[in-house]
Design an enzyme around this catalytic site. Structure first.
Site, mmCIF file in Angstrom:
data_model
loop_
_atom_site.group_PDB
_atom_site.id
_atom_site.type_symbol
_atom_site.label_atom_id
_atom_site.label_comp_id
_atom_site.label_asym_id
_atom_site.label_seq_id
_atom_site.Cartn_x
_atom_site.Cartn_y
_atom_site.Cartn_z
ATOM 1 N N GLU A 77 43.508 -13.895 19.166
ATOM 2 C CA GLU A 77 44.291 -14.102 20.382
ATOM 3 C C GLU A 77 43.994 -15.440 21.038
ATOM 4 O O GLU A 77 44.902 -16.086 21.570
ATOM 5 C CB GLU A 77 44.035 -12.953 21.366
ATOM 6 N N HIS A 146 44.422 0.199 24.144
ATOM 7 C CA HIS A 146 45.844 -0.006 23.890
ATOM 8 C C HIS A 146 46.699 0.393 25.101
ATOM 9 O O HIS A 146 47.899 0.594 24.962
ATOM 10 C CB HIS A 146 46.323 0.812 22.681
#
Length: 354
Positions: A77, A146
Site C-alpha cells: 500500500e 476488513h
C-alpha cells in the site's frame, strides 16, 4: 472545469436516459468514462486488472483500456500510494485502489507527508491529483482487518479531501468530480451497500438497488460538486447529519417511528457543506449525528462542535451522537456494534423529549 462546462454537463445528465444500477456498477461506469475521456487517468491496485477487483468494481476496464491504463500492483500500500503521488506530480491522474480501508495505514506517510502537502510545499508548482478509492465499513463479517471506518483520520489532514457516497447516483457523479479535482481525494465506498441499502431491520431482506429510487443513474458523463450536501428528505422536528450506509439506516428508523426529521447526507466530509447544516439546524432546533465509526474523536465530534458553535442560540436540546462503540471491531457482534434501529430510536426519543 469551467462553470459553463459543468453547467452543460449537469444539463446533459438531466436529459440523458436513466438506468438502475447498483453502487459497484455506478463506480465501474464512472471509471470507464474517465479512462475514455482523459488519457492521463490511470487505475492501479491489487487485483484491479485482469480480475477486476475483489468487489468487481474495475471489471472489464483492463480489457477495454489496456494494461498500461489499468494494471495490478504488488501487495504494498505504501508503494501504491507513493507511486500515485509521483504520477500526479508528473501530470497524470492516478486512481489507486486500496483493497480494504483497513489496509491503507502503511500508506499514511505518503498521503499525509507527500500528497497532502505537495501543492503547498512547492508553492503551487506541483499538484497531487490522485483519487484513492477504498471499500470501508462493516456489514460483510470481514472482521477487524476488513471492516474499519477510518474517515476521521483523513479529515484531520489539511490538504486531503474526503468523500463518502451513499447512493449509486452519487457514487458516479462524486467519483468523476474527485478524479477531475486537482487535490488528493480519499474516496471511501461503503461496501455494506454496494449491492443494496441494507438498513439493519432484521425482519426485512436486503433491498436490491435496482428496486430503489436512488439507483437511477444517468448515462454518460456528469459530476456532483464536492462540498455539496444532499437533503434526503425535508423535515421540521429535528436534523439528522449522516453519511454512507447510515443515511439509509437513519432514514428507515425515522420513517418507522413517524418522525418528521430532516435528513442530510453530507456526501463529502471535507469540504463540508456547513451552510446546509446551519440552515437545517436553525430551522429544526435539534440535531442528531449518526456514523458507524467509533465515538471518541470520530467525525461526529467535529460536527457536534460546529453545530454548537454556529447554531447555539437555535438549539432546543444538546446535540445527540449515535456511533460505533469505542472498542476494537467485534467480528461476531458487528450488528450490535452498528448504530441501528434501537439505539437510533432511543436517541430520537431523548432528543425530542428535551
Amino acid at each position: 472545469m469551467s462553470d459553463q462546462t459543468e453547467a452543460a454537463a449537469a444539463a446533459a445528465s438531466d436529459t440523458a436516459p436513466e438506468r438502475r444500477l447498483n453502487m459497484i456498477e455506478a463506480i465501474n461506469e464512472a471509471l470507464d468514462i474517465m479512462l475514455a475521456r482523459d488519457p492521463d487517468v490511470i487505475i492501479m491496485g491489487e487485483d484491479v486488472g485482469y480480475f477486476g477487483g475483489v468487489f468487481r468494481a474495475t471489471a472489464g476496464l483492463q480489457a477495454r483500456h489496456g494494461k498500461t491504463r489499468v494494471f495490478d500492483t504488488p501487495i504494498s500500500e505504501c508503494g501504491i500510494i507513493g507511486v500515485a503521488v509521483g504520477m500526479g506530480a508528473y501530470g497524470l491522474r492516478p486512481v489507486p485502489e486500496i483493497q480494504f480501508a483497513d489496509y491503507i495505514y502503511p500508506g499514511l506517510d505518503q498521503l499525509i507527508s507527500e500528497a497532502a502537502r505537495l501543492r503547498y510545499r512547492s508553492a503551487g508548482d506541483f499538484i497531487a491529483p490522485l483519487t484513492v478509492r477504498s471499500p470501508f465499513g462493516g456489514g460483510i463479517f470481514g472482521g477487524q482487518t476488513h471492516s474499519q471506518s477510518p474517515e476521521a483520520i483523513f479529515t484531520h489532514v489539511s490538504g486531503l479531501k474526503t468523500v463518502i457516497p451513499s447512493t449509486p447516483h452519487d457514487a458516479k457523479g462524486l467519483l468523476i468530480a474527485a478524479i477531475e479535482d486537482n487535490d488528493p481525494v480519499i474516496f471511501f465506498e461503503p461496501k455494506r451497500i454496494y449491492n443494496g441499502p441494507f438498513t439493519g431491520f432484521y425482519d426485512k431482506p436486503v433491498e436490491p438497488w435496482k428496486k430503489h429510487a436512488d439507483s437511477v443513474v444517468p448515462e454518460g458523463y456528469y459530476r456532483i460538486p464536492l462540498g455539496k450536501a444532499r437533503i434526503v428528505r425535508a423535515g421540521e422536528a429535528m436534523t439528522v447529519l449522516t453519511y454512507g450506509t447510515m443515511v439509509h439506516v437513519a432514514e428507515a428508523v425515522c420513517t418507522a417511528k413517524g418522525v418528521d426529521a430532516e435528513i442530510i447526507d453530507l456526501r463529502t466530509l471535507v469540504p463540508l457543506d456547513i451552510e446546509a447544516i446551519e440552515a437545517s439546524v436553525e430551522k429544526t432546533g435539534r440535531c442528531m449525528i449518526v456514523h458507524e465509526a467509533t465515538r471518541t474523536s470520530g467525525f461526529g465530534a467535529e460536527l457536534s462542535a460546529l453545530v454548537t458553535e454556529r447554531c447555539f442560540y437555535h438549539l432546543e436540546a444538546p446535540v445527540e451522537r449515535v456511533t460505533g462503540f469505542d472498542t476494537p471491531y467485534p467480528h461476531s457482534l458487528e450488528w450490535a456494534y452498528f448504530p441501528g434501529p434501537i439505539r437510533i430510536g432511543d436517541a430520537i426519543d431523548k432528543l425530542l423529549s428535551e
